[in-house]
Design a protein around this motif. Sequence first.
Motif, PDB file in Angstrom:
ATOM      1  N   LEU A   1       0.850  -1.187   0.000  1.00  0.00           N
ATOM      2  CA  LEU A   1       0.000   0.000   0.000  1.00  0.00           C
ATOM      3  C   LEU A   1       0.888   1.240   0.000  1.00  0.00           C
ATOM      4  CD1 LEU A   1      -2.526  -1.018   2.820  1.00  0.00           C
ATOM      5  CD2 LEU A   1      -2.804  -1.315   0.359  1.00  0.00           C
ATOM      6  N   SER A   2       0.324   2.333  -0.495  1.00  0.00           N
ATOM      7  CA  SER A   2       1.054   3.594  -0.400  1.00  0.00           C
ATOM      8  C   SER A   2       1.184   3.943   1.081  1.00  0.00           C
ATOM      9  CB  SER A   2       0.315   4.699  -1.143  1.00  0.00           C
ATOM     10  OG  SER A   2      -0.894   5.024  -0.470  1.00  0.00           O
ATOM     11  N   GLU A   3       2.098   4.833   1.391  1.00  0.00           N
ATOM     12  CA  GLU A   3       2.297   5.210   2.794  1.00  0.00           C
ATOM     13  C   GLU A   3       1.014   5.801   3.388  1.00  0.00           C
ATOM     14  OE1 GLU A   3       5.214   8.051   5.380  1.00  0.00           O
ATOM     15  OE2 GLU A   3       6.040   7.065   3.606  1.00  0.00           O
ATOM     16  N   GLU A   4       0.336   6.655   2.618  1.00  0.00           N
ATOM     17  CA  GLU A   4      -0.905   7.262   3.100  1.00  0.00           C
ATOM     18  C   GLU A   4      -1.975   6.199   3.349  1.00  0.00           C
ATOM     19  OE1 GLU A   4      -4.381  10.430   1.750  1.00  0.00           O
ATOM     20  OE2 GLU A   4      -2.898   9.769   0.278  1.00  0.00           O
ATOM     21  N   ASN A   5      -2.107   5.246   2.422  1.00  0.00           N
ATOM     22  CA  ASN A   5      -3.114   4.201   2.583  1.00  0.00           C
ATOM     23  C   ASN A   5      -2.759   3.247   3.726  1.00  0.00           C
ATOM     24  OD1 ASN A   5      -4.651   5.326   0.574  1.00  0.00           O
ATOM     25  ND2 ASN A   5      -4.057   3.852  -1.000  1.00  0.00           N
TER      26      ASN A   5
ATOM     27  N   TYR B   1      -6.168  -2.366  -4.478  1.00  0.00           N
ATOM     28  CA  TYR B   1      -6.735  -2.141  -5.804  1.00  0.00           C
ATOM     29  C   TYR B   1      -6.502  -0.697  -6.270  1.00  0.00           C
ATOM     30  CZ  TYR B   1     -10.266  -1.661  -9.473  1.00  0.00           C
ATOM     31  OH  TYR B   1     -10.915  -1.406 -10.647  1.00  0.00           O
ATOM     32  N   LEU B   2      -6.557   0.227  -5.325  1.00  0.00           N
ATOM     33  CA  LEU B   2      -6.351   1.635  -5.668  1.00  0.00           C
ATOM     34  C   LEU B   2      -4.905   1.911  -6.083  1.00  0.00           C
ATOM     35  CD1 LEU B   2      -8.305   3.466  -2.818  1.00  0.00           C
ATOM     36  CD2 LEU B   2      -9.013   3.167  -5.195  1.00  0.00           C
ATOM     37  N   LYS B   3      -4.005   0.991  -5.727  1.00  0.00           N
ATOM     38  CA  LYS B   3      -2.568   1.126  -5.973  1.00  0.00           C
ATOM     39  C   LYS B   3      -2.033   2.396  -5.305  1.00  0.00           C
ATOM     40  CE  LYS B   3      -2.299  -2.010  -9.718  1.00  0.00           C
ATOM     41  NZ  LYS B   3      -2.703  -3.138  -9.008  1.00  0.00           N
ATOM     42  N   LYS B   4      -1.543   3.319  -6.086  1.00  0.00           N
ATOM     43  CA  LYS B   4      -0.935   4.529  -5.521  1.00  0.00           C
ATOM     44  C   LYS B   4      -1.929   5.673  -5.370  1.00  0.00           C
ATOM     45  CE  LYS B   4       3.224   2.824  -5.440  1.00  0.00           C
ATOM     46  NZ  LYS B   4       3.807   2.421  -4.229  1.00  0.00           N
ATOM     47  N   LYS B   5      -3.173   5.463  -5.784  1.00  0.00           N
ATOM     48  CA  LYS B   5      -4.163   6.540  -5.704  1.00  0.00           C
ATOM     49  C   LYS B   5      -4.477   6.842  -4.239  1.00  0.00           C
ATOM     50  CE  LYS B   5      -8.576   8.012  -7.552  1.00  0.00           C
ATOM     51  NZ  LYS B   5      -9.688   7.680  -8.441  1.00  0.00           N
ATOM     52  N   SER B   6      -4.549   8.115  -3.913  1.00  0.00           N
ATOM     53  CA  SER B   6      -4.837   8.532  -2.548  1.00  0.00           C
ATOM     54  C   SER B   6      -6.290   8.231  -2.203  1.00  0.00           C
ATOM     55  CB  SER B   6      -4.581  10.038  -2.406  1.00  0.00           C
ATOM     56  OG  SER B   6      -5.072  10.494  -1.171  1.00  0.00           O
TER      57      SER B   6
ATOM     58  N   ARG C   1     -17.159   5.832  -8.231  1.00  0.00           N
ATOM     59  CA  ARG C   1     -16.811   5.010  -9.406  1.00  0.00           C
ATOM     60  C   ARG C   1     -15.655   4.065  -9.097  1.00  0.00           C
ATOM     61  NH1 ARG C   1     -18.621   1.871 -12.851  1.00  0.00           N
ATOM     62  NH2 ARG C   1     -17.318   1.605 -14.667  1.00  0.00           N
ATOM     63  N   ASP C   2     -14.707   4.498  -8.274  1.00  0.00           N
ATOM     64  CA  ASP C   2     -13.609   3.615  -7.872  1.00  0.00           C
ATOM     65  C   ASP C   2     -14.146   2.401  -7.108  1.00  0.00           C
ATOM     66  OD1 ASP C   2     -11.453   5.168  -8.907  1.00  0.00           O
ATOM     67  OD2 ASP C   2     -11.619   6.506  -7.170  1.00  0.00           O
ATOM     68  N   VAL C   3     -15.116   2.621  -6.265  1.00  0.00           N
ATOM     69  CA  VAL C   3     -15.724   1.519  -5.507  1.00  0.00           C
ATOM     70  C   VAL C   3     -16.473   0.593  -6.461  1.00  0.00           C
ATOM     71  CG1 VAL C   3     -17.369   0.910  -3.695  1.00  0.00           C
ATOM     72  CG2 VAL C   3     -15.894   2.917  -3.409  1.00  0.00           C
ATOM     73  N   GLU C   4     -17.227   1.169  -7.394  1.00  0.00           N
ATOM     74  CA  GLU C   4     -17.955   0.360  -8.381  1.00  0.00           C
ATOM     75  C   GLU C   4     -16.999  -0.488  -9.209  1.00  0.00           C
ATOM     76  OE1 GLU C   4     -20.036   3.402 -10.514  1.00  0.00           O
ATOM     77  OE2 GLU C   4     -21.606   3.594  -8.972  1.00  0.00           O
ATOM     78  N   LEU C   5     -15.895   0.122  -9.669  1.00  0.00           N
ATOM     79  CA  LEU C   5     -14.902  -0.616 -10.451  1.00  0.00           C
ATOM     80  C   LEU C   5     -14.279  -1.746  -9.641  1.00  0.00           C
ATOM     81  CD1 LEU C   5     -13.150   2.304 -12.371  1.00  0.00           C
ATOM     82  CD2 LEU C   5     -14.552   0.480 -13.360  1.00  0.00           C
ATOM     83  N   PHE C   6     -14.008  -1.482  -8.365  1.00  0.00           N
ATOM     84  CA  PHE C   6     -13.453  -2.517  -7.486  1.00  0.00           C
ATOM     85  C   PHE C   6     -14.419  -3.698  -7.399  1.00  0.00           C
ATOM     86  CE2 PHE C   6     -13.383  -4.178  -3.065  1.00  0.00           C
ATOM     87  CZ  PHE C   6     -12.167  -4.825  -3.114  1.00  0.00           C
TER      88      PHE C   6
END
Length: 155
Positions: free
Chosen positions: A93-97, A131-136, A143-148
């Motif tokens: 996960l990214s550091e923020e996530n 799933y979000l990868k590097k996205k904050s 839409r990100d949740v729907e795509l997941f």
Amino acid sequence: MKNNLPKITLKRDVVKNIDSIQMYFKYNDELLNIIRGLKRFKWSSSIRCWHGEFNQNNLNLIRQTFKDIVILIDDNSLYTAPTIKRIKVNRKLSEENSVVMDSFIKYLEGRRYSRSTIETYAIFIGDFLEYLKKKSITNTTNRDVELFIEDVFIP
């Protein structure tokens, strides 16, 4: 008569992420009134005991207050520091996530969710954050949740 005096058992454990003294005893109106009068301890219906912060002042207060009222204060388990068991999720996960994930787990532990519930939630949230990868997480949309759900859950 000394045989009629109550017994208090003191234990040390984490309550709501606070190192705490727990007091266990059979129902006794006199003890209840004394504990309520101290105003340093709270009743927990989930763990069915009185508890307060573990510190020397509270420990001395308990011993001093109850020394002539109870037959025994069993405090053998007080001197082993409790361990706060943390669930770690091994993911990239990214550091923020990662911070979001750790905060979420601590929140669930503070709400006293069961271990299996926390683990299940952590897996699902971890899957989503991975799933979000590097996205904050702050830039996440519906839409990100729907795509997941479409990409991960449905298949």
